[in-house]
Design an enzyme around this catalytic site. Structure first.
Site: not given
Ligand code: NAD
Ligand code: UFG
Length: 336
Positions: A124, A148, A152
């Site tokens: 991330s 979190y 990572k």
């Molecule tokens: P998500 O929660 O939709 O998907 C993660 C999946 O992993 C879920 O289906 C959950 O049931 C499964 N899971 C969690 N723990 C588990 C375990 N112990 N065993 C088996 N399955 C398990 O999240 P996502 O948004 O699809 O994110 C996927 C990956 O990308 C994650 O590792 C997350 O940290 C990373 N990531 C997400 C974002 C974002 O903003 N969505 C940004 C950067 C990185």
């Molecule tokens: N924000 C609001 N109101 C809300 C939610 C968010 O104003 O209700 C703002 C935040 O302050 C930020 C922007 O919208 O400025 C984006 O916020 P998000 O929570 O959507 O995303 P972040 O950038 O904070 O974090 C996300 C994931 C993290 C990941 C990161 C980079 O939640 O896990 O993107 O990939 F690490």
């Protein structure tokens, strides 16, 4: 080629499953459904008209992982499974460390045992902490500001140590920026349990009428309109980044690190306007205090992925908002 997708029922995982099946990979999904629904995988099959193997299994139970590797000859693993809510990770850090780190250690140990040494890991942009300058390049200093993010960073370090110990491993660390949007069919999308933490699903739920207004966390940031700026990336572009990474991984490159972002930043107010245009609805919002831990701005330099993988994003902010709204409108209650 057979790919094991951990966390494949989740948001990014399900979109990546669609693109893997479109490219004729065989896929096995392992997910404990702790933050997802099996319905997402039924939809993946409907979209692609192809089948996949699903195991409801937990990475914390090594025996369950061994069962999957015993039944399938896996060529590579895409490892999405993990808990991802920043705020929750501050309240229950031990659960986050256990799930994300122990889960990954179990997976790596089983991969090693079965001599499967190709892995793509979902990292991330959070690993860059509060960057000193923008856009962010892969060699910028790394830090974590919450449990979190620390999982990572720690998993990235674990994978690097594994590679140092055994050069037969091929490891891609993909640092995602802010994934949003949904598949154009509107069949799969982001389906957060409870009140969304992230901006786009929150705005979508305001637009559909499930939530009364959006709290905008601060308008005194050092950005053009004062609200936070992020690099929002369409989830299908992000999924395609994995598709471009796999062939590279099979050339035995060793350790790879890429930013997957668009290179452009948009503010909270711009995202509100984008979704208002897509939904033709007014999104009420209130400016409230900053959310602890948030930074002013964050966007990628995606040049390395373009140069080495031939990957770049194609979809615009309009596509992201249109597809997010299409999913929300067709599935007002998500998969339920
Ligand atoms: P998500 O929660 O939709 O998907 C993660 C999946 O992993 C879920 O289906 C959950 O049931 C499964 N899971 C969690 N723990 C588990 C375990 N112990 N065993 C088996 N399955 C398990 O999240 P996502 O948004 O699809 O994110 C996927 C990956 O990308 C994650 O590792 C997350 O940290 C990373 N990531 C997400 C974002 C974002 O903003 N969505 C940004 C950067 C990185
Ligand atoms: N924000 C609001 N109101 C809300 C939610 C968010 O104003 O209700 C703002 C935040 O302050 C930020 C922007 O919208 O400025 C984006 O916020 P998000 O929570 O959507 O995303 P972040 O950038 O904070 O974090 C996300 C994931 C993290 C990941 C990161 C980079 O939640 O896990 O993107 O990939 F690490």
């Amino acid at each position: 080629m057979k790919i094991l997708v951990t966390g494949g029922a989740g948001y990014i995982g399900s979109h990546t499953c669609v693109e893997l099946l479109n490219e004729n990979y065989d896929i096995v999904v392992l997910d404990n459904l702790s933050n997802s629904s099996k319905e997402s995988l039924n939809r993946v099959k409907n979209i692609t008209k192809k089948s996949l193997d699903f195991y409801k299994a937990d990475l914390l139970d090594k025996k369950q992982i061994i069962a999957v590797f015993s039944e399938h000859k896996i060529d590579a693993v895409i490892h999405f499974a993990g808990l991802k809510a920043v705020g929750e990770s501050v309240s229950i850090p031990l659960r986050y460390f256990h799930n994300n780190i122990t889960g990954t250690l179990n997976l790596l140990a089983v991969m090693d045992e079965f001599n499967v040494k190709n892995i793509v890991f979902s990292s991330s942009a959070t690993v860059y902490g509060d960057p000193a300058s923008l856009p962010i390049k892969e060699d910028f200093p790394l830090s974590a500001t919450n449990p979190y993010g620390r999982t990572k960073l720690m998993i990235e370090e674990i994978l690097q140590d594994v590679y140092i110990s055994d050069k037969n491993w091929n490891i891609a660390l993909l640092r995602y920026f802010n994934p949003v949007g949904a598949h154009k069919s509107g069949e799969i999308g982001e389906d957060p349990f409870g009140i969304p933490n992230n901006l786009m699903p929150y705005i979508s739920q305001v637009a559909i009428g499930h939530l009364p207004w959006l709290s905008v966390f601060g308008n005194d940031y050092n950005t053009p309109d004062g609200t936070g700026v992020r690099d929002y990336i369409h989830v299908v572009d992000l999924a395609l980044g994995h598709i471009k990474t796999l062939p590279k991984l099979f050339t035995n490159p060793g350790l790879l690190i890429y930013n997957l972002g668009t290179g452009s930043g948009y503010s909270v107010l711009e995202m509100i306007k984008g979704l208002e245009a897509a939904s033709n609805k007014k999104i009420p919002y209130k400016i409230v205090d900053r959310r602890p831990g948030d930074i002013d701005a964050c966007f990628a330099d995606p040049a390395k992925a373009k140069e080495e993988l031939g990957w770049e994003t194609k979809k615009t902010l309009t596509d992201m908002c249109k597809d997010a709204w299409n999913w929300q409108k067709k599935n007002p209650k998500g998969y339920r």
